[in-house]
Write a protein that holds these residues in place. Structure first.
Motif, mmCIF file in Angstrom:
data_model
loop_
_atom_site.group_PDB
_atom_site.id
_atom_site.type_symbol
_atom_site.label_atom_id
_atom_site.label_comp_id
_atom_site.label_asym_id
_atom_site.label_seq_id
_atom_site.Cartn_x
_atom_site.Cartn_y
_atom_site.Cartn_z
ATOM 1 N N ALA A 36 0.680 -0.994 -0.162
ATOM 2 C CA ALA A 36 -0.012 0.055 0.390
ATOM 3 C C ALA A 36 1.331 1.163 0.279
ATOM 4 O O ALA A 36 0.462 2.071 -0.087
ATOM 5 C CB ALA A 36 -0.945 0.735 1.208
ATOM 6 N N ASN A 37 1.700 1.405 0.652
ATOM 7 C CA ASN A 37 2.406 2.294 0.624
ATOM 8 C C ASN A 37 3.343 2.978 -0.587
ATOM 9 O O ASN A 37 2.989 3.831 -0.747
ATOM 10 C CB ASN A 37 4.134 2.094 0.778
ATOM 11 C CG ASN A 37 4.706 3.074 1.844
ATOM 12 O OD1 ASN A 37 4.716 3.758 2.766
ATOM 13 N ND2 ASN A 37 6.677 2.927 2.122
ATOM 14 N N CYS A 38 3.291 2.209 -1.971
ATOM 15 C CA CYS A 38 3.284 3.014 -2.807
ATOM 16 C C CYS A 38 2.104 2.632 -3.634
ATOM 17 O O CYS A 38 1.482 3.434 -4.956
ATOM 18 C CB CYS A 38 4.462 2.144 -4.318
ATOM 19 S SG CYS A 38 6.089 2.252 -3.108
ATOM 20 N N GLN A 40 -0.865 2.306 -3.158
ATOM 21 C CA GLN A 40 -1.937 3.032 -1.989
ATOM 22 C C GLN A 40 -2.789 1.560 -1.639
ATOM 23 O O GLN A 40 -3.354 0.740 -1.890
ATOM 24 C CB GLN A 40 -2.758 3.912 -2.764
ATOM 25 C CG GLN A 40 -1.600 4.801 -3.663
ATOM 26 C CD GLN A 40 -0.833 6.266 -2.450
ATOM 27 O OE1 GLN A 40 -1.202 5.928 -1.013
ATOM 28 N NE2 GLN A 40 0.498 6.240 -3.039
ATOM 29 N N LEU A 46 -0.482 5.359 -8.422
ATOM 30 C CA LEU A 46 0.130 6.760 -8.164
ATOM 31 C C LEU A 46 0.823 7.433 -9.964
ATOM 32 O O LEU A 46 1.575 7.773 -10.015
ATOM 33 C CB LEU A 46 1.697 7.043 -6.963
ATOM 34 C CG LEU A 46 1.846 8.473 -6.829
ATOM 35 C CD1 LEU A 46 0.957 9.457 -6.851
ATOM 36 C CD2 LEU A 46 3.536 8.908 -6.151
ATOM 37 N N PRO B 84 12.366 4.859 -2.091
ATOM 38 C CA PRO B 84 11.391 4.034 -2.133
ATOM 39 C C PRO B 84 10.574 3.532 -1.028
ATOM 40 O O PRO B 84 9.630 2.729 -0.826
ATOM 41 C CB PRO B 84 12.494 2.884 -1.739
ATOM 42 C CG PRO B 84 13.839 3.423 -0.945
ATOM 43 C CD PRO B 84 13.404 4.845 -0.844
ATOM 44 N N SER B 85 10.570 4.618 -0.087
ATOM 45 C CA SER B 85 10.041 4.463 1.275
ATOM 46 C C SER B 85 8.428 5.091 1.248
ATOM 47 O O SER B 85 7.500 4.682 0.853
ATOM 48 C CB SER B 85 10.861 4.354 2.821
ATOM 49 O OG SER B 85 11.620 6.260 3.094
ATOM 50 N N ILE B 86 8.262 6.561 2.449
ATOM 51 C CA ILE B 86 7.155 6.891 2.473
ATOM 52 C C ILE B 86 7.221 7.582 1.547
ATOM 53 O O ILE B 86 5.602 7.985 1.040
ATOM 54 C CB ILE B 86 7.286 8.172 3.864
ATOM 55 C CG1 ILE B 86 8.891 9.149 3.769
ATOM 56 C CG2 ILE B 86 7.261 7.363 5.121
ATOM 57 C CD1 ILE B 86 8.290 9.629 5.198
ATOM 58 N N PRO B 88 5.937 7.449 -1.713
ATOM 59 C CA PRO B 88 4.639 7.573 -2.633
ATOM 60 C C PRO B 88 3.657 7.329 -1.733
ATOM 61 O O PRO B 88 2.466 8.685 -2.446
ATOM 62 C CB PRO B 88 4.671 6.159 -2.949
ATOM 63 C CG PRO B 88 5.892 5.875 -3.414
ATOM 64 C CD PRO B 88 6.429 6.628 -1.362
ATOM 65 N N LYS B 89 3.292 7.177 -0.318
ATOM 66 C CA LYS B 89 2.667 8.112 -0.057
ATOM 67 C C LYS B 89 2.445 9.105 1.118
ATOM 68 O O LYS B 89 0.994 9.470 0.204
ATOM 69 C CB LYS B 89 2.905 7.004 1.408
ATOM 70 C CG LYS B 89 1.468 6.843 2.368
ATOM 71 C CD LYS B 89 1.137 5.043 3.070
ATOM 72 C CE LYS B 89 -0.218 4.397 3.339
ATOM 73 N NZ LYS B 89 -0.206 3.638 3.394
ATOM 74 N N MET B 91 3.086 11.862 -1.421
ATOM 75 C CA MET B 91 2.376 12.563 -2.887
ATOM 76 C C MET B 91 1.425 12.307 -2.821
ATOM 77 O O MET B 91 0.168 12.850 -3.493
ATOM 78 C CB MET B 91 3.572 12.067 -3.738
ATOM 79 C CG MET B 91 5.074 12.812 -4.048
ATOM 80 S SD MET B 91 4.769 14.422 -4.522
ATOM 81 C CE MET B 91 6.480 14.385 -4.005
#
Lengths: 132, 214
Positions: A36-38, A40, A46, B84-86, B88-89, B91
Protein backbone atom coordinates in the motif's frame (compact mmCIF):
# COMPACT_ATOMS: atom_id res chain seq x y z
CA UNK A 1 -25.84 -21.45 31.05
CA UNK A 2 -22.50 -22.39 29.46
CA UNK A 3 -24.42 -23.34 26.34
CA UNK A 4 -25.91 -19.84 26.20
CA UNK A 5 -22.51 -18.20 26.58
CA UNK A 6 -21.11 -20.50 23.91
CA UNK A 7 -23.82 -19.48 21.45
CA UNK A 8 -23.36 -15.83 22.31
CA UNK A 9 -19.66 -16.09 21.51
CA UNK A 10 -20.32 -17.92 18.23
CA UNK A 11 -22.94 -15.36 17.26
CA UNK A 12 -20.73 -12.36 18.01
CA UNK A 13 -17.83 -13.97 16.15
CA UNK A 14 -20.09 -14.51 13.12
CA UNK A 15 -21.34 -10.96 13.35
CA UNK A 16 -17.79 -9.65 13.59
CA UNK A 17 -16.65 -11.57 10.53
CA UNK A 18 -19.70 -10.67 8.47
CA UNK A 19 -18.94 -6.99 9.13
CA UNK A 20 -15.41 -7.29 7.76
CA UNK A 21 -15.27 -6.03 4.19
CA UNK A 22 -12.93 -8.67 2.95
CA UNK A 23 -12.77 -12.40 3.50
CA UNK A 24 -8.97 -12.12 2.97
CA UNK A 25 -7.87 -10.70 6.29
CA UNK A 26 -4.26 -11.90 6.07
CA UNK A 27 -4.09 -10.66 2.49
CA UNK A 28 -5.31 -7.25 3.60
CA UNK A 29 -2.74 -7.13 6.39
CA UNK A 30 0.11 -8.07 4.05
CA UNK A 31 -1.11 -5.67 1.36
CA UNK A 32 -1.24 -2.76 3.81
CA UNK A 33 2.25 -3.55 5.07
CA UNK A 34 4.06 -4.45 1.87
CA UNK A 35 2.17 -2.95 -1.07
CA UNK A 36 0.00 0.00 0.00
CA UNK A 37 2.95 2.33 0.49
CA UNK A 38 3.28 2.66 -3.28
CA UNK A 39 0.10 1.14 -4.75
CA UNK A 40 -1.96 2.97 -2.06
CA UNK A 41 -4.66 1.53 0.18
CA UNK A 42 -7.28 1.85 -2.56
CA UNK A 43 -5.01 0.32 -5.21
CA UNK A 44 -4.98 3.46 -7.32
CA UNK A 45 -1.20 3.80 -7.52
CA UNK A 46 0.36 7.20 -8.20
CA UNK A 47 -0.21 8.70 -11.64
CA UNK A 48 2.07 7.05 -14.14
CA UNK A 49 4.74 6.61 -11.48
CA UNK A 50 3.18 3.65 -9.69
CA UNK A 51 0.78 1.44 -11.67
CA UNK A 52 -2.82 1.16 -10.53
CA UNK A 53 -4.08 -2.28 -9.54
CA UNK A 54 -7.70 -1.39 -10.25
CA UNK A 55 -9.14 -2.69 -13.48
CA UNK A 56 -12.25 -4.11 -15.09
CA UNK A 57 -10.23 -6.87 -16.69
CA UNK A 58 -9.32 -10.11 -14.94
CA UNK A 59 -5.71 -10.16 -13.73
CA UNK A 60 -2.93 -12.23 -15.24
CA UNK A 61 -2.18 -14.12 -12.04
CA UNK A 62 0.88 -15.98 -13.29
CA UNK A 63 2.67 -12.75 -14.19
CA UNK A 64 1.60 -11.18 -10.90
CA UNK A 65 3.21 -14.05 -8.99
CA UNK A 66 6.47 -13.56 -10.91
CA UNK A 67 6.45 -9.79 -10.36
CA UNK A 68 5.72 -10.03 -6.63
CA UNK A 69 8.37 -12.67 -5.98
CA UNK A 70 10.97 -11.45 -8.48
CA UNK A 71 10.41 -7.68 -8.51
CA UNK A 72 10.21 -5.46 -11.55
CA UNK A 73 12.29 -2.60 -12.86
CA UNK A 74 11.78 -0.33 -15.83
CA UNK A 75 12.57 3.24 -16.84
CA UNK A 76 10.52 6.13 -18.09
CA UNK A 77 12.61 8.36 -20.30
CA UNK A 78 12.30 11.77 -21.89
CA UNK A 79 14.71 13.56 -24.23
CA UNK A 80 17.15 14.49 -21.51
CA UNK A 81 16.32 12.50 -18.41
CA UNK A 82 15.04 9.21 -17.07
CA UNK A 83 13.27 7.86 -14.00
CA UNK A 84 13.63 4.33 -12.70
CA UNK A 85 10.41 2.67 -11.59
CA UNK A 86 11.31 -0.21 -9.36
CA UNK A 87 9.22 -2.70 -7.48
CA UNK A 88 11.23 -4.68 -4.93
CA UNK A 89 11.13 -8.49 -4.87
CA UNK A 90 9.20 -10.15 -2.05
CA UNK A 91 11.04 -13.46 -2.07
CA UNK A 92 9.99 -14.74 1.32
CA UNK A 93 6.23 -14.90 0.83
CA UNK A 94 4.77 -18.39 1.08
CA UNK A 95 2.29 -19.63 -1.56
CA UNK A 96 -0.48 -19.20 1.02
CA UNK A 97 0.51 -15.59 1.66
CA UNK A 98 0.78 -14.93 -2.09
CA UNK A 99 -2.68 -16.41 -2.63
CA UNK A 100 -4.11 -14.25 0.16
CA UNK A 101 -2.57 -11.03 -1.16
CA UNK A 102 -3.63 -11.73 -4.74
CA UNK A 103 -7.15 -12.70 -3.72
CA UNK A 104 -7.42 -9.63 -1.52
CA UNK A 105 -6.34 -7.32 -4.37
CA UNK A 106 -8.63 -8.98 -6.90
CA UNK A 107 -11.55 -9.12 -4.54
CA UNK A 108 -11.16 -5.46 -3.52
CA UNK A 109 -10.11 -3.76 -6.75
CA UNK A 110 -11.39 -5.93 -9.61
CA UNK A 111 -15.03 -6.78 -10.21
CA UNK A 112 -14.05 -9.73 -12.39
CA UNK A 113 -12.82 -11.50 -9.28
CA UNK A 114 -12.17 -15.22 -9.36
CA UNK A 115 -10.47 -16.87 -6.43
CA UNK A 116 -6.98 -18.23 -6.99
CA UNK A 117 -6.07 -21.41 -5.13
CA UNK A 118 -2.80 -22.08 -3.31
CA UNK A 119 -2.19 -24.97 -5.68
CA UNK A 120 -2.38 -22.65 -8.69
CA UNK A 121 0.03 -20.26 -6.99
CA UNK A 122 2.50 -23.10 -6.39
CA UNK A 123 2.43 -23.93 -10.09
CA UNK A 124 2.98 -20.30 -11.08
CA UNK A 125 5.87 -19.91 -8.62
CA UNK A 126 7.57 -22.94 -10.14
CA UNK A 127 7.05 -21.54 -13.65
CA UNK A 128 8.53 -18.12 -12.88
CA UNK A 129 11.69 -17.48 -14.90
CA UNK A 130 13.06 -14.78 -12.68
CA UNK A 131 13.14 -17.01 -9.63
CA UNK A 132 15.57 -19.45 -11.16
CA UNK B 1 -42.65 17.14 44.27
CA UNK B 2 -39.09 17.19 45.52
CA UNK B 3 -38.07 14.73 42.82
CA UNK B 4 -39.62 16.88 40.12
CA UNK B 5 -37.70 19.92 41.32
CA UNK B 6 -34.41 17.98 41.14
CA UNK B 7 -35.32 16.70 37.72
CA UNK B 8 -35.98 20.22 36.48
CA UNK B 9 -32.72 21.43 37.94
CA UNK B 10 -30.90 18.62 36.17
CA UNK B 11 -32.50 19.44 32.81
CA UNK B 12 -31.74 23.10 33.28
CA UNK B 13 -28.04 22.41 33.84
CA UNK B 14 -27.92 19.94 30.97
CA UNK B 15 -29.45 22.57 28.70
CA UNK B 16 -27.03 25.28 29.79
CA UNK B 17 -23.98 23.04 29.37
CA UNK B 18 -25.27 21.92 25.97
CA UNK B 19 -25.56 25.50 24.77
CA UNK B 20 -22.13 26.33 26.17
CA UNK B 21 -20.64 23.29 24.44
CA UNK B 22 -22.12 24.19 21.06
CA UNK B 23 -21.13 27.82 21.46
CA UNK B 24 -17.60 26.91 22.57
CA UNK B 25 -17.09 24.58 19.60
CA UNK B 26 -18.51 27.10 17.15
CA UNK B 27 -16.18 29.80 18.43
CA UNK B 28 -13.08 27.68 18.15
CA UNK B 29 -13.85 26.72 14.54
CA UNK B 30 -14.14 30.40 13.63
CA UNK B 31 -10.80 31.14 15.24
CA UNK B 32 -7.69 31.93 13.24
CA UNK B 33 -5.18 29.14 12.75
CA UNK B 34 -2.36 29.29 15.32
CA UNK B 35 1.15 30.47 14.47
CA UNK B 36 3.37 27.43 14.95
CA UNK B 37 6.88 27.55 16.34
CA UNK B 38 8.86 29.78 18.62
CA UNK B 39 7.45 33.24 19.31
CA UNK B 40 9.54 36.21 20.50
CA UNK B 41 8.45 39.65 21.69
CA UNK B 42 10.04 42.69 20.03
CA UNK B 43 8.96 46.13 21.25
CA UNK B 44 5.91 44.58 22.84
CA UNK B 45 4.85 42.98 19.54
CA UNK B 46 4.87 39.23 18.97
CA UNK B 47 7.28 38.04 16.25
CA UNK B 48 6.38 34.61 14.95
CA UNK B 49 8.56 31.87 13.55
CA UNK B 50 9.15 32.44 9.83
CA UNK B 51 10.58 30.42 6.94
CA UNK B 52 13.95 31.90 5.87
CA UNK B 53 14.21 33.47 2.38
CA UNK B 54 14.91 30.91 -0.35
CA UNK B 55 15.25 30.62 -4.11
CA UNK B 56 14.94 27.34 -6.04
CA UNK B 57 14.60 26.19 -9.63
CA UNK B 58 11.35 24.44 -10.47
CA UNK B 59 10.69 21.65 -13.00
CA UNK B 60 10.42 24.22 -15.81
CA UNK B 61 13.71 25.88 -14.86
CA UNK B 62 11.93 28.93 -13.42
CA UNK B 63 13.21 30.57 -10.23
CA UNK B 64 10.73 30.23 -7.37
CA UNK B 65 11.36 32.17 -4.17
CA UNK B 66 9.57 33.16 -0.99
CA UNK B 67 8.91 36.44 -2.80
CA UNK B 68 7.18 34.64 -5.70
CA UNK B 69 4.84 33.09 -3.16
CA UNK B 70 3.86 36.15 -1.17
CA UNK B 71 0.42 36.33 -2.79
CA UNK B 72 -0.32 32.67 -2.21
CA UNK B 73 -0.86 30.27 0.65
CA UNK B 74 0.98 27.05 0.01
CA UNK B 75 1.62 23.54 1.28
CA UNK B 76 5.11 22.06 1.12
CA UNK B 77 6.73 18.66 1.52
CA UNK B 78 10.23 17.22 1.16
CA UNK B 79 10.86 14.18 -1.02
CA UNK B 80 13.15 12.65 -3.64
CA UNK B 81 12.19 10.94 -6.89
CA UNK B 82 14.00 7.66 -6.20
CA UNK B 83 12.54 7.37 -2.69
CA UNK B 84 11.48 3.80 -1.97
CA UNK B 85 9.90 4.44 1.43
CA UNK B 86 7.22 6.93 2.50
CA UNK B 87 7.32 9.32 -0.49
CA UNK B 88 4.62 7.69 -2.66
CA UNK B 89 2.24 7.78 0.28
CA UNK B 90 2.90 11.45 1.03
CA UNK B 91 2.73 12.30 -2.70
CA UNK B 92 -0.70 10.69 -2.83
CA UNK B 93 -1.91 12.99 -0.05
CA UNK B 94 -0.35 15.96 -1.86
CA UNK B 95 -2.33 14.97 -4.98
CA UNK B 96 -5.50 14.89 -2.85
CA UNK B 97 -4.80 18.46 -1.75
CA UNK B 98 -3.96 19.37 -5.36
CA UNK B 99 -7.32 17.97 -6.53
CA UNK B 100 -9.18 19.84 -3.79
CA UNK B 101 -7.68 23.22 -4.82
CA UNK B 102 -7.24 22.64 -8.54
CA UNK B 103 -9.47 25.62 -9.36
CA UNK B 104 -8.34 27.83 -6.50
CA UNK B 105 -5.58 30.07 -7.94
CA UNK B 106 -4.49 31.36 -4.52
CA UNK B 107 -3.16 27.95 -3.43
CA UNK B 108 0.18 26.48 -4.57
CA UNK B 109 1.98 23.24 -3.80
CA UNK B 110 5.75 22.89 -3.32
CA UNK B 111 7.81 19.70 -3.24
CA UNK B 112 11.47 20.21 -2.36
CA UNK B 113 13.89 17.46 -3.37
CA UNK B 114 16.46 16.51 -0.76
CA UNK B 115 18.49 14.65 -3.41
CA UNK B 116 19.42 17.49 -5.82
CA UNK B 117 22.39 15.57 -7.28
CA UNK B 118 20.05 13.10 -8.93
CA UNK B 119 16.91 15.24 -9.01
CA UNK B 120 17.91 17.91 -11.48
CA UNK B 121 15.44 20.02 -13.45
CA UNK B 122 14.83 17.52 -16.31
CA UNK B 123 14.19 14.70 -13.87
CA UNK B 124 11.76 16.77 -11.81
CA UNK B 125 9.96 17.70 -15.02
CA UNK B 126 9.68 14.03 -15.96
CA UNK B 127 8.40 13.23 -12.48
CA UNK B 128 5.78 16.01 -12.60
CA UNK B 129 4.71 15.00 -16.10
CA UNK B 130 4.21 11.41 -15.02
CA UNK B 131 2.30 12.49 -11.96
CA UNK B 132 0.06 14.33 -14.39
CA UNK B 133 -0.15 17.71 -12.65
CA UNK B 134 -0.31 21.36 -13.70
CA UNK B 135 3.21 22.82 -13.61
CA UNK B 136 1.95 26.31 -12.71
CA UNK B 137 0.20 25.02 -9.63
CA UNK B 138 2.64 22.52 -8.19
CA UNK B 139 6.36 23.30 -8.14
CA UNK B 140 9.01 20.60 -7.84
CA UNK B 141 12.07 22.41 -6.54
CA UNK B 142 15.77 21.65 -6.67
CA UNK B 143 18.58 23.60 -4.98
CA UNK B 144 21.62 23.27 -2.80
CA UNK B 145 21.46 20.19 -0.57
CA UNK B 146 22.81 21.52 2.73
CA UNK B 147 20.64 24.62 2.47
CA UNK B 148 17.59 22.42 1.82
CA UNK B 149 18.29 20.41 4.99
CA UNK B 150 18.36 23.68 6.95
CA UNK B 151 15.29 25.02 5.18
CA UNK B 152 13.49 21.79 6.10
CA UNK B 153 14.12 22.66 9.76
CA UNK B 154 12.23 25.92 9.26
CA UNK B 155 9.30 23.81 8.04
CA UNK B 156 9.73 21.57 11.15
CA UNK B 157 10.70 18.73 8.84
CA UNK B 158 13.62 16.44 9.56
CA UNK B 159 15.73 15.81 6.46
CA UNK B 160 19.24 14.40 6.43
CA UNK B 161 21.57 12.14 4.50
CA UNK B 162 21.74 8.65 6.01
CA UNK B 163 23.36 5.74 4.15
CA UNK B 164 21.43 3.34 6.40
CA UNK B 165 18.02 4.73 5.38
CA UNK B 166 16.15 3.37 2.33
CA UNK B 167 17.34 5.39 -0.68
CA UNK B 168 20.11 7.09 1.30
CA UNK B 169 18.04 9.87 2.91
CA UNK B 170 16.00 10.05 6.04
CA UNK B 171 13.11 12.48 6.28
CA UNK B 172 9.74 12.97 7.87
CA UNK B 173 6.61 12.98 5.76
CA UNK B 174 4.98 16.14 7.05
CA UNK B 175 2.90 18.37 4.78
CA UNK B 176 3.25 21.97 5.96
CA UNK B 177 0.82 24.84 5.44
CA UNK B 178 2.42 28.28 5.08
CA UNK B 179 0.71 31.66 4.94
CA UNK B 180 1.48 34.70 2.75
CA UNK B 181 4.03 36.05 5.25
CA UNK B 182 5.96 32.77 5.49
CA UNK B 183 4.59 31.62 8.85
CA UNK B 184 3.82 27.95 9.45
CA UNK B 185 0.11 27.71 10.29
CA UNK B 186 -0.79 24.03 10.17
CA UNK B 187 0.53 20.64 9.10
CA UNK B 188 -0.45 17.02 8.64
CA UNK B 189 1.41 13.74 8.65
CA UNK B 190 1.50 12.86 4.96
CA UNK B 191 1.77 9.18 5.83
CA UNK B 192 -1.64 9.28 7.55
CA UNK B 193 -4.41 9.72 4.98
CA UNK B 194 -6.99 10.38 7.70
CA UNK B 195 -5.36 13.76 8.50
CA UNK B 196 -5.67 15.18 4.97
CA UNK B 197 -9.33 16.34 5.17
CA UNK B 198 -8.46 18.37 8.29
CA UNK B 199 -5.53 20.03 6.50
CA UNK B 200 -7.81 20.83 3.54
CA UNK B 201 -10.20 22.55 5.95
CA UNK B 202 -7.27 24.46 7.46
CA UNK B 203 -6.24 25.67 3.99
CA UNK B 204 -9.78 27.01 3.44
CA UNK B 205 -9.66 28.69 6.83
CA UNK B 206 -6.29 30.29 6.02
CA UNK B 207 -7.61 31.49 2.64
CA UNK B 208 -10.53 33.26 4.35
CA UNK B 209 -8.13 34.87 6.81
CA UNK B 210 -5.39 35.80 4.31
CA UNK B 211 -7.60 37.34 1.67
CA UNK B 212 -10.20 38.91 3.94
CA UNK B 213 -9.19 42.45 2.97
CA UNK B 214 -8.65 41.89 -0.75
Amino acid sequence: MTKKIFFAIILSALLYYSCENTPYVQGQFLYENKCANCHQSNGEGLGNLVPSLRSDKPADISSWVCIITGGKKDTIASDNSFLVREMPAFKNLSPTELANIINYVNHSFRPEFKETTIKEIQTYVAECVNNQ
Amino acid sequence: MDLKYHEMKLWFFLGISGIMLIYGCKNSSDDKLPYLGHKTMVDGQPVYHKIRPYRYLNQDSIWISDDTLKNYVYVADFFFTSCPSICPKVMKEMTRIYEAFKDEPRVKLLSFTIDPVRDNVPRLKLYADNLGINHDKWYFLTGEKEFTFELANDFFVVALEDPEAPGGFDHSGKIILVDREGHVRSFSEGTDASQTPRLIEDIKKLLRESFAND
